[in-house]
Scaffold this motif. Structure first.
Motif, PDB file in Angstrom:
ATOM      1  N   ALA A 306      35.121  35.727  42.591  1.00 34.79           N
ATOM      2  CA  ALA A 306      35.817  36.229  41.573  1.00 34.79           C
ATOM      3  C   ALA A 306      35.490  37.589  41.043  1.00 34.79           C
ATOM      4  O   ALA A 306      36.371  38.609  40.863  1.00 34.79           O
ATOM      5  CB  ALA A 306      35.908  35.320  40.248  1.00 34.79           C
ATOM      6  N   ALA A 307      34.135  37.800  41.417  1.00 34.04           N
ATOM      7  CA  ALA A 307      33.397  39.133  40.985  1.00 34.04           C
ATOM      8  C   ALA A 307      33.945  40.107  42.066  1.00 34.04           C
ATOM      9  O   ALA A 307      34.478  41.348  41.610  1.00 34.04           O
ATOM     10  CB  ALA A 307      32.005  38.998  40.991  1.00 34.04           C
ATOM     11  N   GLY A 308      33.924  39.783  43.444  1.00 33.29           N
ATOM     12  CA  GLY A 308      34.452  40.574  44.489  1.00 33.29           C
ATOM     13  C   GLY A 308      35.797  40.972  44.515  1.00 33.29           C
ATOM     14  O   GLY A 308      36.339  42.362  44.710  1.00 33.29           O
ATOM     15  N   LEU A 309      36.748  39.832  44.069  1.00 27.00           N
ATOM     16  CA  LEU A 309      38.209  40.087  43.970  1.00 27.00           C
ATOM     17  C   LEU A 309      38.643  41.116  42.710  1.00 27.00           C
ATOM     18  O   LEU A 309      39.287  42.181  42.548  1.00 27.00           O
ATOM     19  CB  LEU A 309      38.661  38.665  43.616  1.00 27.00           C
ATOM     20  CG  LEU A 309      40.267  38.793  43.493  1.00 27.00           C
ATOM     21  CD1 LEU A 309      40.985  39.248  44.503  1.00 27.00           C
ATOM     22  CD2 LEU A 309      40.848  37.577  43.089  1.00 27.00           C
ATOM     23  N   LEU A 310      37.728  40.929  41.653  1.00 29.48           N
ATOM     24  CA  LEU A 310      37.831  41.806  40.494  1.00 29.48           C
ATOM     25  C   LEU A 310      37.554  43.180  40.883  1.00 29.48           C
ATOM     26  O   LEU A 310      38.220  44.024  40.430  1.00 29.48           O
ATOM     27  CB  LEU A 310      37.222  41.445  39.208  1.00 29.48           C
ATOM     28  CG  LEU A 310      37.185  42.229  37.927  1.00 29.48           C
ATOM     29  CD1 LEU A 310      38.620  42.222  37.597  1.00 29.48           C
ATOM     30  CD2 LEU A 310      36.216  41.695  37.022  1.00 29.48           C
ATOM     31  N   ALA A 311      36.470  43.558  41.579  1.00 33.36           N
ATOM     32  CA  ALA A 311      36.158  44.628  42.086  1.00 33.36           C
ATOM     33  C   ALA A 311      37.225  45.446  42.839  1.00 33.36           C
ATOM     34  O   ALA A 311      37.363  46.669  42.464  1.00 33.36           O
ATOM     35  CB  ALA A 311      34.907  44.443  42.880  1.00 33.36           C
ATOM     36  N   THR A 312      37.695  44.704  43.692  1.00 24.70           N
ATOM     37  CA  THR A 312      38.785  45.273  44.748  1.00 24.70           C
ATOM     38  C   THR A 312      40.008  45.730  43.908  1.00 24.70           C
ATOM     39  O   THR A 312      40.594  46.690  44.146  1.00 24.70           O
ATOM     40  CB  THR A 312      39.104  44.357  45.861  1.00 24.70           C
ATOM     41  OG1 THR A 312      39.466  43.081  45.462  1.00 24.70           O
ATOM     42  CG2 THR A 312      38.041  44.325  46.713  1.00 24.70           C
ATOM     43  N   GLY A 391      44.014  47.318  47.836  1.00 24.42           N
ATOM     44  CA  GLY A 391      44.953  46.440  47.570  1.00 24.42           C
ATOM     45  C   GLY A 391      44.915  45.381  48.548  1.00 24.42           C
ATOM     46  O   GLY A 391      44.843  43.957  48.658  1.00 24.42           O
ATOM     47  N   ALA A 392      44.943  45.852  49.947  1.00 27.24           N
ATOM     48  CA  ALA A 392      44.546  44.770  50.967  1.00 27.24           C
ATOM     49  C   ALA A 392      43.334  44.421  51.126  1.00 27.24           C
ATOM     50  O   ALA A 392      43.240  43.090  51.517  1.00 27.24           O
ATOM     51  CB  ALA A 392      44.909  45.735  52.333  1.00 27.24           C
ATOM     52  N   LEU A 393      42.288  44.925  50.808  1.00 33.77           N
ATOM     53  CA  LEU A 393      40.823  44.256  50.770  1.00 33.77           C
ATOM     54  C   LEU A 393      40.910  43.117  49.498  1.00 33.77           C
ATOM     55  O   LEU A 393      40.179  42.122  49.668  1.00 33.77           O
ATOM     56  CB  LEU A 393      39.501  45.212  50.632  1.00 33.77           C
ATOM     57  CG  LEU A 393      39.529  46.243  51.635  1.00 33.77           C
ATOM     58  CD1 LEU A 393      38.716  47.313  51.204  1.00 33.77           C
ATOM     59  CD2 LEU A 393      39.087  45.428  52.937  1.00 33.77           C
ATOM     60  N   GLY A 394      41.472  43.397  48.418  1.00 28.45           N
ATOM     61  CA  GLY A 394      41.770  42.362  47.486  1.00 28.45           C
ATOM     62  C   GLY A 394      42.424  41.064  48.113  1.00 28.45           C
ATOM     63  O   GLY A 394      41.968  40.054  47.571  1.00 28.45           O
ATOM     64  N   GLY A 395      43.243  41.200  49.021  1.00 26.47           N
ATOM     65  CA  GLY A 395      43.883  40.124  49.488  1.00 26.47           C
ATOM     66  C   GLY A 395      42.899  39.406  50.259  1.00 26.47           C
ATOM     67  O   GLY A 395      42.835  38.141  50.242  1.00 26.47           O
ATOM     68  N   PHE A 396      41.954  40.155  51.169  1.00 28.58           N
ATOM     69  CA  PHE A 396      40.737  39.442  51.921  1.00 28.58           C
ATOM     70  C   PHE A 396      39.807  38.672  51.022  1.00 28.58           C
ATOM     71  O   PHE A 396      39.431  37.981  51.309  1.00 28.58           O
ATOM     72  CB  PHE A 396      40.164  40.493  52.692  1.00 28.58           C
ATOM     73  CG  PHE A 396      40.845  40.514  54.153  1.00 28.58           C
ATOM     74  CD1 PHE A 396      40.996  40.061  55.150  1.00 28.58           C
ATOM     75  CD2 PHE A 396      41.483  41.891  54.351  1.00 28.58           C
ATOM     76  CE1 PHE A 396      41.770  39.969  56.335  1.00 28.58           C
ATOM     77  CE2 PHE A 396      42.206  42.359  55.381  1.00 28.58           C
ATOM     78  CZ  PHE A 396      42.066  41.469  56.468  1.00 28.58           C
ATOM     79  N   ALA A 397      39.522  39.379  49.900  1.00 23.47           N
ATOM     80  CA  ALA A 397      38.624  38.657  48.929  1.00 23.47           C
ATOM     81  C   ALA A 397      39.275  37.293  48.260  1.00 23.47           C
ATOM     82  O   ALA A 397      38.545  36.523  48.311  1.00 23.47           O
ATOM     83  CB  ALA A 397      38.297  39.714  47.616  1.00 23.47           C
ATOM     84  N   ALA A 398      40.701  37.431  47.824  1.00 25.28           N
ATOM     85  CA  ALA A 398      41.320  36.049  47.579  1.00 25.28           C
ATOM     86  C   ALA A 398      41.125  35.104  48.797  1.00 25.28           C
ATOM     87  O   ALA A 398      40.872  33.941  48.317  1.00 25.28           O
ATOM     88  CB  ALA A 398      42.685  36.397  47.254  1.00 25.28           C
ATOM     89  N   VAL A 399      41.518  35.445  49.835  1.00 24.52           N
ATOM     90  CA  VAL A 399      41.335  34.479  51.219  1.00 24.52           C
ATOM     91  C   VAL A 399      40.309  33.864  51.184  1.00 24.52           C
ATOM     92  O   VAL A 399      39.942  32.863  51.411  1.00 24.52           O
ATOM     93  CB  VAL A 399      41.803  35.273  52.342  1.00 24.52           C
ATOM     94  CG1 VAL A 399      41.359  34.321  53.317  1.00 24.52           C
ATOM     95  CG2 VAL A 399      43.429  35.470  52.196  1.00 24.52           C
ATOM     96  N   LEU A 400      39.189  34.700  51.130  1.00 18.39           N
ATOM     97  CA  LEU A 400      37.746  34.333  51.212  1.00 18.39           C
ATOM     98  C   LEU A 400      37.198  33.371  50.160  1.00 18.39           C
ATOM     99  O   LEU A 400      36.672  32.495  50.281  1.00 18.39           O
ATOM    100  CB  LEU A 400      36.854  35.451  51.102  1.00 18.39           C
ATOM    101  CG  LEU A 400      35.218  35.320  50.996  1.00 18.39           C
ATOM    102  CD1 LEU A 400      34.776  34.616  52.497  1.00 18.39           C
ATOM    103  CD2 LEU A 400      34.339  36.497  51.042  1.00 18.39           C
TER     104      LEU A 400
END
Length: 413
Positions: A306-312, A391-400
């Motif tokens: 969640a922290a990584g996703l929020l950052a992206t 935005g794309a990296l946020g997608g990877f964060a959500a997948v992870l």
């Protein structure tokens, strides 16, 4: 994982079995725990070496009579050498034991750092840095095996978090000390110290037990065992998790300084955000280490993800200077719970005779994914397409986060 991909260990010899009244594996686990400081110091020196080149680029270009692009290429060469050597060290640690593999890797790193310290030709210096990265790559699979030998998930988590605290503190201090050393002595002294420390630590690997896990069965030859590993579902799961983690937890922090430049901040802001990120990693690792009891792995993974996703998401919505610093804090705090939990569980996706390979595959996937991701992202940062990129990296964060949440029920093993 199907039973056809398991590599079952042989029975332990009678002399190695636990004494009556002693918990099985308690004595080896105690010996492993007693030797971990040597392993943690090796990891700290390797992490320091990773961070030394960036603050010395200008001095190196002048001293080696070359351009900035050539010495900057050493950073990529170091990562490439490390990434490509990781599976080799993983297989060697499974086959010959982690103590031998760690000693060999530190010897390679010591010799390569010594060559870098005396090199006068820029091409030789870049090659030496690549070899140094390849040598220090031995630490990752050996650390995975030794921490896996501690037994209980909580013990593995705390020990790994202790190592992460040390390596993150070194990551903050090493560039500053390297810059001071280059200013008041010579950049060559920096790499000479790395060579000396690696050589001393190679000698001190005797504090560790010779093996942290049973050796793999050798009845069908190493080539067939490697083919069986490649067909293992667990190996490909590890590779996928490593790619996602590398893009988010390694790639995004690497883009923070270039992002600050793209939004008009100066070089000092780039250095400061690196320090803030390193301090946040240290704080997150300390928090994980001090958690009482076994903890719930899915909670740690959810918090880190969640922290990584929020950052992206923040970087995608508003890529401004304060947001970049806030993202650095979030990404640093995410590293402790997410990376530590993943690393203490990942080797157990494969059978005991292949757990060094498991740790190396996870690390290799992360390193190479980070390098590829940064290379692809650099033109987008230069063009100012920050919303699309993050935005794309946020997608990877959500997948992870989703992948790890789905696997969380296995993490207490």
């Amino acid at each position: 994982m199907s039973t056809s991909t398991q590599l079952s260990p042989p029975a332990a010899p009678a002399a190695a079995r636990s004494a009556p009244g002693t918990a099985p594996g308690a004595a080896p686990a105690r010996r492993t725990a007693a030797g971990l400081p040597s392993l943690h110091l090796a990891a700290a020196v390797g992490n320091a070496d990773w961070h030394l080149t960036a603050p010395l680029l200008g001095v190196l270009a002048t001293s080696l009579h070359t351009d900035l692009a050539t010495v900057t290429a050493a950073i990529g060469a170091y990562s490439l050498g490390q990434g490509l050597a990781l599976p080799l060290w993983g297989r060697l640690s499974d086959r010959f034991g982690p103590r031998r593999a760690l000693r060999w890797g530190l010897a390679v790193a010591a010799l390569s750092a010594a060559v870098a310290a005396v090199a006068g030709d820029p091409r030789l210096w870049v090659a030496a840095r690549a070899a140094c990265g390849a040598g220090f790559a031995a630490v990752a699979p050996c650390a995975g095996l030794y921490h896996d030998a501690l037994g209980a998930f909580a013990d593995r988590r705390r020990a790994y978090a202790r190592m992460m605290t040390l390596t993150s503190a070194v990551a903050v201090g090493a560039p500053l000390l390297a810059g001071l050393a280059a200013r008041f002595t010579s950049w060559r002294a920096v790499f000479a110290v790395v060579a000396l420390l690696a050589a001393v630590l190679a000698r001190h690997t005797r504090a560790l037990p010779p093996t942290a896990a049973p050796s793999p069965v050798r009845t069908r030859g190493p080539r067939l065992r490697s083919l069986r590993l490649l067909r293992s579902r667990g190996l490909w799961v590890l590779a996928g998790l490593g790619v996602a983690e590398g893009l988010v937890l390694l790639g995004v922090p690497a883009l923070l300084a270039p992002t600050l430049t793209a939004v008009g901040a100066g070089d000092r802001a780039g250095l400061l955000v690196t320090v803030v990120y390193g301090a946040s990693v240290c704080a997150g690792s300390v928090a994980v280490r001090r958690l009482p009891g076994p903890g719930r792995p899915w909670v740690l993974l959810a918090a880190g993800g969640a922290a990584g996703l929020l950052a992206t998401v923040l970087l995608a919505v508003r890529p401004a200077v304060p947001v970049v610093f806030a993202a650095a804090v979030l990404l640093g705090l995410a590293w402790g719970p997410l990376h530590t939990t993943l690393q203490t569980w990942a080797p157990r996706l494969l059978a005991p005779g292949a757990r060094g390979t498991a740790a190396s595959v996870l690390a290799m996937s992360g390193v190479l994914a980070c390098a590829a991701g940064v290379a692809v992202a650099a033109p987008l940062v230069e063009r100012g397409a920050l919303t699309v990129l993050f935005g794309a990296l946020g997608g990877f964060a959500a997948v992870l986060t989703a992948l790890l949440a789905g696997a969380a029920r296995h993490l207490t093993k």
